[in-house]
Design a protein around this motif. Sequence first.
Motif, mmCIF file in Angstrom:
data_model
loop_
_atom_site.group_PDB
_atom_site.id
_atom_site.type_symbol
_atom_site.label_atom_id
_atom_site.label_comp_id
_atom_site.label_asym_id
_atom_site.label_seq_id
_atom_site.Cartn_x
_atom_site.Cartn_y
_atom_site.Cartn_z
ATOM 1 N N MET A 113 0.743 -1.241 0.029
ATOM 2 C CA MET A 113 -0.153 0.008 -0.117
ATOM 3 C C MET A 113 0.981 1.255 -0.114
ATOM 4 O O MET A 113 2.005 1.128 0.736
ATOM 5 C CB MET A 113 -0.853 0.030 1.339
ATOM 6 N N ILE A 114 0.519 2.441 -0.832
ATOM 7 C CA ILE A 114 1.245 3.484 -0.861
ATOM 8 C C ILE A 114 0.699 4.701 0.054
ATOM 9 O O ILE A 114 -0.516 4.793 -0.316
ATOM 10 C CB ILE A 114 1.551 4.004 -2.445
ATOM 11 N N SER A 115 1.016 5.198 0.646
ATOM 12 C CA SER A 115 0.606 6.440 1.277
ATOM 13 C C SER A 115 1.152 7.736 1.127
ATOM 14 O O SER A 115 2.387 7.633 1.192
ATOM 15 C CB SER A 115 0.741 6.002 3.114
ATOM 16 N N GLU A 171 5.754 3.451 1.456
ATOM 17 C CA GLU A 171 5.181 2.102 1.082
ATOM 18 C C GLU A 171 5.160 1.255 2.383
ATOM 19 O O GLU A 171 5.998 1.126 3.141
ATOM 20 C CB GLU A 171 6.507 1.447 0.181
ATOM 21 N N THR A 226 8.032 -0.357 6.710
ATOM 22 C CA THR A 226 7.705 0.716 5.982
ATOM 23 C C THR A 226 8.834 1.363 5.279
ATOM 24 O O THR A 226 10.002 1.278 5.952
ATOM 25 C CB THR A 226 7.190 1.929 6.869
ATOM 26 N N TYR A 255 2.990 7.716 -7.995
ATOM 27 C CA TYR A 255 3.107 6.946 -6.956
ATOM 28 C C TYR A 255 1.667 6.334 -7.161
ATOM 29 O O TYR A 255 1.491 5.242 -6.272
ATOM 30 C CB TYR A 255 3.432 7.398 -5.698
ATOM 31 N N PRO A 290 -1.203 6.886 -4.961
ATOM 32 C CA PRO A 290 -1.312 6.371 -3.631
ATOM 33 C C PRO A 290 -2.578 5.793 -3.415
ATOM 34 O O PRO A 290 -3.723 6.180 -4.057
ATOM 35 C CB PRO A 290 -1.197 7.719 -2.950
ATOM 36 N N ASP A 291 -2.672 4.777 -2.466
ATOM 37 C CA ASP A 291 -3.848 4.103 -2.024
ATOM 38 C C ASP A 291 -4.470 4.922 -0.898
ATOM 39 O O ASP A 291 -5.520 4.582 -0.550
ATOM 40 C CB ASP A 291 -3.512 2.809 -1.546
ATOM 41 N N LEU A 292 -3.561 5.671 -0.023
ATOM 42 C CA LEU A 292 -3.844 6.457 0.961
ATOM 43 C C LEU A 292 -3.469 7.966 1.143
ATOM 44 O O LEU A 292 -2.341 8.154 0.747
ATOM 45 C CB LEU A 292 -3.760 5.762 2.082
#
Length: 79
Positions: free
Chosen positions: A1-3, A19, A25, A60, A62-64
């Motif tokens: 998951m990418i934040s 990541e 992390t 990127y 991002p997911d979040l």
Amino acid sequence: MISLGWDPGLATLAFGVLELLPASTRVLEYGDLGEADAALSHAERLNRICRNVDRVMNTYLPDLLTFEAQAGVHVGKDR
């Protein structure tokens, strides 16, 4: 998951991309966007920030997304 985390300020927009893995992390990128440049107009500064935000988001995907919680309060008080 990418934040992707954003920390808006008066003169710059800081960010960090992480990541998030099950056991660790990893920092992918961090920095600031839209450094204050007195030679640029307000519109040019905003355009620079917008282009850089677009670059980070598209690089990127991002997911979040997160934002510094007190950002609007501090910026609003200074105006």
